[in-house]
Design an enzyme around this catalytic site. Sequence first.
Site, PDB file in Angstrom:
ATOM      1  CE  LYS A  73      -7.847   3.604  -4.500  1.00 27.08           C
ATOM      2  NZ  LYS A  73      -6.796   4.503  -3.964  1.00 27.08           N
TER       3      LYS A  73
ATOM      4  CG  ASP B 106      -4.991  10.717  -7.375  1.00 21.97           C
ATOM      5  OD1 ASP B 106      -4.670   9.526  -7.565  1.00 21.97           O
ATOM      6  OD2 ASP B 106      -5.509  11.125  -6.320  1.00 21.97           O
TER       7      ASP B 106
ATOM      8  CB  THR C 298      -3.108   4.268  -3.741  1.00 16.13           C
ATOM      9  OG1 THR C 298      -4.052   4.010  -4.776  1.00 16.13           O
ATOM     10  CG2 THR C 298      -3.590   5.409  -2.873  1.00 16.13           C
TER      11      THR C 298
ATOM     12  NE  ARG D 173      -5.131  -0.575   2.758  1.00 17.66           N
ATOM     13  CZ  ARG D 173      -6.177  -0.263   1.982  1.00 17.66           C
ATOM     14  NH1 ARG D 173      -6.546   0.980   1.846  1.00 17.66           N
ATOM     15  NH2 ARG D 173      -6.855  -1.193   1.357  1.00 17.66           N
TER      16      ARG D 173
ATOM     17  CE1 TYR E 134      11.026   7.176  12.511  1.00 12.73           C
ATOM     18  CE2 TYR E 134      11.354   6.106  14.628  1.00 12.73           C
ATOM     19  CZ  TYR E 134      10.604   6.917  13.797  1.00 12.73           C
ATOM     20  OH  TYR E 134       9.436   7.457  14.251  1.00 12.73           O
TER      21      TYR E 134
ATOM     22  CD  GLU F 274      12.825  11.156  10.755  1.00 10.46           C
ATOM     23  OE1 GLU F 274      13.684  12.035  10.951  1.00 10.46           O
ATOM     24  OE2 GLU F 274      11.868  10.946  11.517  1.00 10.46           O
TER      25      GLU F 274
HETATM   26  N1  DSN Z   1     -11.188   5.789  -1.091  1.00 16.32           N
HETATM   27  C1  DSN Z   1     -10.606   5.364  -2.340  1.00 16.32           C
HETATM   28  C2  DSN Z   1     -11.623   4.757  -3.228  1.00 16.32           C
HETATM   29  O1  DSN Z   1     -12.338   3.888  -2.772  1.00 16.32           O
HETATM   30  O2  DSN Z   1     -11.728   5.124  -4.385  1.00 16.32           O
HETATM   31  C3  DSN Z   1      -9.868   6.429  -3.001  1.00 16.32           C
HETATM   32  O3  DSN Z   1      -8.866   6.884  -2.144  1.00 16.32           O
END
Ligand code: DSN
Length: 429
Positions: A223, A194, A220, A229, A48, A50
């Site tokens: 990708k 984003d 994120t 993730r 933990y 925080e």
């Molecule tokens: N769900 C994702 C995508 O496949 O583009 C985006 O968060």
Amino acid sequence: MAEVDPEIYGLVSSEFARQRDGIELIASENFVPLAILEAQGSILTNKYAEGYPHKKYYGGCEFVETVEEVAIRRACDLFGAEHANVQPHSGTQANMSAFFTFMNPGDTMLAMSLDQGGHLSHGHPLNFTGKLYRIVGYGVSPETETIDYEAVERLAKEHRPRVIVAGASAYPRFIDFSRFATIAAEVGAVFMVDMAHIAGLVAGKVHPSPVPHADFVTTTTHKTLRGPRGALILCKTKYAQELDRSVFPGTQGGPFMHAIAAKALCFKMAATDEFRTYAAGVVANAKKLCAALGERGFRIVSGGTDNHLILVDVKGSRNVTGRDAEKLLEDAGITVNKNMIPFDKEKPFVTSGVRLGTAAVTTRGMGEAEMERIAEIVDRVLSAPEDESLRIAVRKEIKELSEAFPLYPELLQTPSGVRAALSPLPRNS
Ligand code: DSN
């Protein structure tokens, strides 16, 4: 895991085989390096922590807070940002934390509509954004299927939004961040980007960066960036304190230190020449796959791609819905997702399109020759939707193609190899 829980172990092994034996064209997916799997599966999950480095609410944080400091520094260096928060667990949570920094319930958000390529967390009625804020959607021009910047400007002047959001889940073209920033400045709006889909391309310098233009950038990490993730928020120093409070204690409790360690590795790897070559390969492969599908008569939304993804109008090209195309290709060993195309007449669960991306196949080492072959296979499968035996034959072909580009070649491609992937540390180390 095999001993404690054979049921889950069996499912993980089956998923490993599915990833290993198929062609992954989901535009938001990738295969992380083994070192990132190792960090993500490490004992840091036990801790933990925080709070923020040197201001933690728990004892025993001397090692994990250094991990977090390293991750923050690397994220700032990688993207040329003034401040980074590496704690968000997901893209939507990153967006929530960023919005909560400067938005109040009832404020207006101008963002790309989901059915035009935007994301759920940019104002969908069932998402927290759609419930809390007044949403005004922008989209693409019907003629070019590219963002209609004049409409964005007109809507901004009419609605005076608190925030303008750029960034999309299904938009194959460069986004003109400078133009968005100018519009935001004209109406006194916060400008947020984003960049989840394109973060790896930005890091690899094959896509213009939003960082110099935006007040906040969320992404994120899993990708095109090819990390664990999770998510990340970048902002200017003047917003840093408010943003950090908005993440913790505003919207999250304990950070996932194992994921933050894995993000640190990801940022290090994404700063290398090797990663730049990878990012360039992702775009070259997308252009090739796009051209090869176009030559076979598939209508490509916007007529091409500048990034890692391609939106194909399968309904208009082969009279197959996106939902059916997804299933037909899955039966043949190729994973894609159905996707709305701009001005789609089909419902979101049916759709007229499929979205294809090249991040994962490029990680496996595939190049333009394989993109040509994949386009030819996609064409064969979608041109004969009644032919089940064709799909069975294609599945074998896809397995052979996959075997030529092994997934995690460091491992034996056997169930015990899977076990090694899940327990990467030697027993006595
Ligand atoms: N769900 C994702 C995508 O496949 O583009 C985006 O968060």
